[in-house]
Structures are given as C-alpha cells and as structure tokens.
Scaffold this motif. Structure first.
Motif, PDB file in Angstrom:
ATOM      1  N   ASP A 205       0.586  12.771  -1.660  1.00 48.99           N
ATOM      2  CA  ASP A 205      -0.872  12.754  -1.516  1.00 48.99           C
ATOM      3  C   ASP A 205      -1.559  11.574  -2.202  1.00 48.99           C
ATOM      4  OD1 ASP A 205      -1.038  14.916   0.192  1.00 48.99           O
ATOM      5  OD2 ASP A 205      -1.290  16.374  -1.432  1.00 48.99           O
ATOM      6  N   PRO A 206      -1.186  11.196  -3.449  1.00 50.19           N
ATOM      7  CA  PRO A 206      -1.864  10.036  -4.058  1.00 50.19           C
ATOM      8  C   PRO A 206      -1.656   8.740  -3.256  1.00 50.19           C
ATOM      9  CG  PRO A 206      -0.666  11.268  -5.736  1.00 50.19           C
ATOM     10  CD  PRO A 206      -0.282  11.838  -4.391  1.00 50.19           C
TER      11      PRO A 206
ATOM     12  N   TRP B 216      -1.156   8.671   0.073  1.00 49.89           N
ATOM     13  CA  TRP B 216      -2.006   8.839   1.260  1.00 49.89           C
ATOM     14  C   TRP B 216      -3.425   8.392   0.951  1.00 49.89           C
ATOM     15  CZ3 TRP B 216      -1.285   8.985   6.144  1.00 49.89           C
ATOM     16  CH2 TRP B 216      -0.212   9.657   6.729  1.00 49.89           C
ATOM     17  N   ARG B 217      -3.954   8.828  -0.193  1.00 47.55           N
ATOM     18  CA  ARG B 217      -5.327   8.469  -0.551  1.00 47.55           C
ATOM     19  C   ARG B 217      -5.467   6.950  -0.697  1.00 47.55           C
ATOM     20  NH1 ARG B 217      -4.759  13.393  -3.178  1.00 47.55           N
ATOM     21  NH2 ARG B 217      -4.157  12.493  -5.186  1.00 47.55           N
ATOM     22  N   ARG B 218      -4.479   6.308  -1.295  1.00 44.39           N
ATOM     23  CA  ARG B 218      -4.523   4.850  -1.461  1.00 44.39           C
ATOM     24  C   ARG B 218      -4.443   4.156  -0.096  1.00 44.39           C
ATOM     25  NH1 ARG B 218      -0.403   3.984  -4.848  1.00 44.39           N
ATOM     26  NH2 ARG B 218       1.067   3.498  -3.217  1.00 44.39           N
ATOM     27  N   VAL B 219      -3.546   4.632   0.761  1.00 44.06           N
ATOM     28  CA  VAL B 219      -3.407   4.036   2.094  1.00 44.06           C
ATOM     29  C   VAL B 219      -4.714   4.186   2.862  1.00 44.06           C
ATOM     30  CG1 VAL B 219      -2.265   4.302   4.337  1.00 44.06           C
ATOM     31  CG2 VAL B 219      -0.902   4.282   2.240  1.00 44.06           C
ATOM     32  N   GLU B 220      -5.258   5.395   2.873  1.00 41.71           N
ATOM     33  CA  GLU B 220      -6.493   5.635   3.625  1.00 41.71           C
ATOM     34  C   GLU B 220      -7.655   4.806   3.089  1.00 41.71           C
ATOM     35  OE1 GLU B 220      -5.957  10.111   5.398  1.00 41.71           O
ATOM     36  OE2 GLU B 220      -6.422   9.939   3.257  1.00 41.71           O
TER      37      GLU B 220
ATOM     38  N   ASN C 150       0.819  -1.209   0.000  1.00 42.44           N
ATOM     39  CA  ASN C 150       0.000   0.000   0.000  1.00 42.44           C
ATOM     40  C   ASN C 150       0.856   1.264   0.000  1.00 42.44           C
ATOM     41  OD1 ASN C 150      -2.250  -1.617   0.101  1.00 42.44           O
ATOM     42  ND2 ASN C 150      -2.673  -1.265   2.256  1.00 42.44           N
ATOM     43  N   LEU C 151       2.108   1.148   0.427  1.00 40.82           N
ATOM     44  CA  LEU C 151       3.002   2.309   0.504  1.00 40.82           C
ATOM     45  C   LEU C 151       3.856   2.477  -0.746  1.00 40.82           C
ATOM     46  CD1 LEU C 151       4.118   2.107   4.230  1.00 40.82           C
ATOM     47  CD2 LEU C 151       2.763   3.915   3.155  1.00 40.82           C
ATOM     48  N   SER C 152       3.559   1.735  -1.798  1.00 36.75           N
ATOM     49  CA  SER C 152       4.311   1.868  -3.042  1.00 36.75           C
ATOM     50  C   SER C 152       4.278   3.320  -3.501  1.00 36.75           C
ATOM     51  CB  SER C 152       3.698   0.968  -4.119  1.00 36.75           C
ATOM     52  OG  SER C 152       4.395   1.138  -5.329  1.00 36.75           O
ATOM     53  N   GLY C 153       5.461   3.907  -3.723  1.00 39.08           N
ATOM     54  CA  GLY C 153       5.565   5.312  -4.104  1.00 39.08           C
ATOM     55  C   GLY C 153       5.943   6.218  -2.952  1.00 39.08           C
ATOM     56  N   ALA C 154       5.902   5.692  -1.728  1.00 42.78           N
ATOM     57  CA  ALA C 154       6.354   6.457  -0.558  1.00 42.78           C
ATOM     58  C   ALA C 154       7.846   6.214  -0.363  1.00 42.78           C
ATOM     59  CB  ALA C 154       5.585   6.018   0.688  1.00 42.78           C
ATOM     60  N   VAL C 155       8.505   7.147   0.293  1.00 42.57           N
ATOM     61  CA  VAL C 155       9.943   7.043   0.535  1.00 42.57           C
ATOM     62  C   VAL C 155      10.178   6.693   2.001  1.00 42.57           C
ATOM     63  CG1 VAL C 155      12.131   8.289   0.503  1.00 42.57           C
ATOM     64  CG2 VAL C 155      10.419   8.721  -1.278  1.00 42.57           C
ATOM     65  N   PHE C 156      10.835   5.558   2.245  1.00 46.41           N
ATOM     66  CA  PHE C 156      11.167   5.133   3.610  1.00 46.41           C
ATOM     67  C   PHE C 156      12.242   6.065   4.170  1.00 46.41           C
ATOM     68  CE2 PHE C 156      13.886   2.486   6.425  1.00 46.41           C
ATOM     69  CZ  PHE C 156      12.959   2.253   7.426  1.00 46.41           C
ATOM     70  N   LEU C 157      11.965   6.667   5.328  1.00 48.14           N
ATOM     71  CA  LEU C 157      12.905   7.595   5.955  1.00 48.14           C
ATOM     72  C   LEU C 157      13.653   6.974   7.123  1.00 48.14           C
ATOM     73  CD1 LEU C 157      10.652  10.794   5.976  1.00 48.14           C
ATOM     74  CD2 LEU C 157      12.418  10.150   4.302  1.00 48.14           C
ATOM     75  N   GLY C 158      13.133   5.883   7.667  1.00 48.22           N
ATOM     76  CA  GLY C 158      13.801   5.226   8.779  1.00 48.22           C
ATOM     77  C   GLY C 158      12.813   4.739   9.817  1.00 48.22           C
ATOM     78  N   GLU C 159      13.352   4.059  10.791  1.00 51.03           N
ATOM     79  CA  GLU C 159      12.538   3.598  11.910  1.00 51.03           C
ATOM     80  C   GLU C 159      12.386   4.732  12.905  1.00 51.03           C
ATOM     81  OE1 GLU C 159      14.025  -0.088  13.435  1.00 51.03           O
ATOM     82  OE2 GLU C 159      13.894  -1.056  11.474  1.00 51.03           O
ATOM     83  N   ALA C 160      11.314   4.695  13.666  1.00 52.10           N
ATOM     84  CA  ALA C 160      11.046   5.748  14.644  1.00 52.10           C
ATOM     85  C   ALA C 160      10.186   5.182  15.762  1.00 52.10           C
ATOM     86  CB  ALA C 160      10.326   6.919  13.977  1.00 52.10           C
ATOM     87  N   SER C 161      10.205   5.860  16.888  1.00 52.26           N
ATOM     88  CA  SER C 161       9.330   5.510  18.008  1.00 52.26           C
ATOM     89  C   SER C 161       8.556   6.748  18.416  1.00 52.26           C
ATOM     90  CB  SER C 161      10.146   5.011  19.204  1.00 52.26           C
ATOM     91  OG  SER C 161      10.713   3.760  18.932  1.00 52.26           O
ATOM     92  N   THR C 162       7.324   6.523  18.843  1.00 55.30           N
ATOM     93  CA  THR C 162       6.517   7.631  19.332  1.00 55.30           C
ATOM     94  C   THR C 162       6.970   8.005  20.732  1.00 55.30           C
ATOM     95  OG1 THR C 162       4.835   6.293  20.449  1.00 55.30           O
ATOM     96  CG2 THR C 162       4.518   6.716  18.072  1.00 55.30           C
ATOM     97  N   ALA C 163       6.518   9.158  21.171  1.00 55.73           N
ATOM     98  CA  ALA C 163       6.641   9.503  22.581  1.00 55.73           C
ATOM     99  C   ALA C 163       5.770   8.488  23.344  1.00 55.73           C
ATOM    100  CB  ALA C 163       6.137  10.923  22.806  1.00 55.73           C
TER     101      ALA C 163
END
Length: 117
Positions: free
Chosen positions: A56-57, A59-63, A9-22
């Motif tokens: 944005d395209p 995001w729309r596919r993911v949503e 579903n994330l095809s076309g998105a750029v992976f920036l790295g792993e992260a953790s929330t607060a």
C-alpha cells in the motif's frame, strides 16, 4: 518498468514477472512520460507489461506520481487472471493523447521513440 525512467517509483515493490493483458485494451502515451490504458469492447490489443506485488505505501507513492486521472483498477491478463493495475479514463485519452496501441506495450513504444530522435 524495469530500466525505464519512472521505475524508481516502484522501489519496495516485488517484481513478479512479465505479463500481457487480454486483447481488450487501448494504450495511450500520456505526454510521452506515462502509459495509460483503458478497456474497450472491440478493437482492443494485448498490452505487454510487468507484474509487481505492490504494498500500500508503494501504491500511494506510485499514484501520487502519476498524471491526474490515472487510477487503480482491475486488469484482465492473457492467462485468465485479474490483477490490480493502473488504468486511464478513455475520455481523457482519446483526442488528447497519442494512441500507441500498435506498439503492444510501453517499452516497445519508448524504444521506437528513442530510435527516431
């Protein structure tokens, strides 16, 4: 997440790295197919995940592929940044889906769930 069932579903998105929330979120398994998290005032955990630059395209596919109720909202990261993320309404999670916060992230939950099968 990379290597998991819905990553396409994330095809076309750029992976920036792993992260953790607060440490201010609760994480739920929505039908054992999607993670859903929401912010809490107390009793929250840090949720480990991945960060992407999402056009944005995409995001729309993911949503469109997410369960009803999931929405785009601000997520507070452990390093102090606020980023766009996908959240799930607390009122739809509690009492209806499994709280998996103790796993600290979707990948850890999926891995433990697969071992049990």
């Amino acid at each position: 997440m990379r290597g998991l069932a819905l990553h396409g579903n994330l095809s076309g998105a750029v992976f920036l790295g792993e992260a953790s929330t607060a440490p201010r979120y609760r994480l739920y398994s929505i039908g054992d197919r999607h993670p859903g998290m929401f912010e809490v005032v107390s009793g929250g955990v840090a949720v480990h995940g991945e960060l992407y630059q999402v056009p944005d395209p995409v995001w729309r596919r993911v949503e469109s592929g997410e369960p009803p109720g999931l929405y785009r909202g601000r997520v507070h990261l452990a390093d102090g940044r606020d980023v766009d993320g996908i959240l799930y309404p607390r009122e739809l999670a509690e009492g209806q889906h499994r709280d998996i916060s103790t796993f600290g992230g979707w990948r850890a939950y999926v891995a433990s769930h697969e071992k049990a099968v």
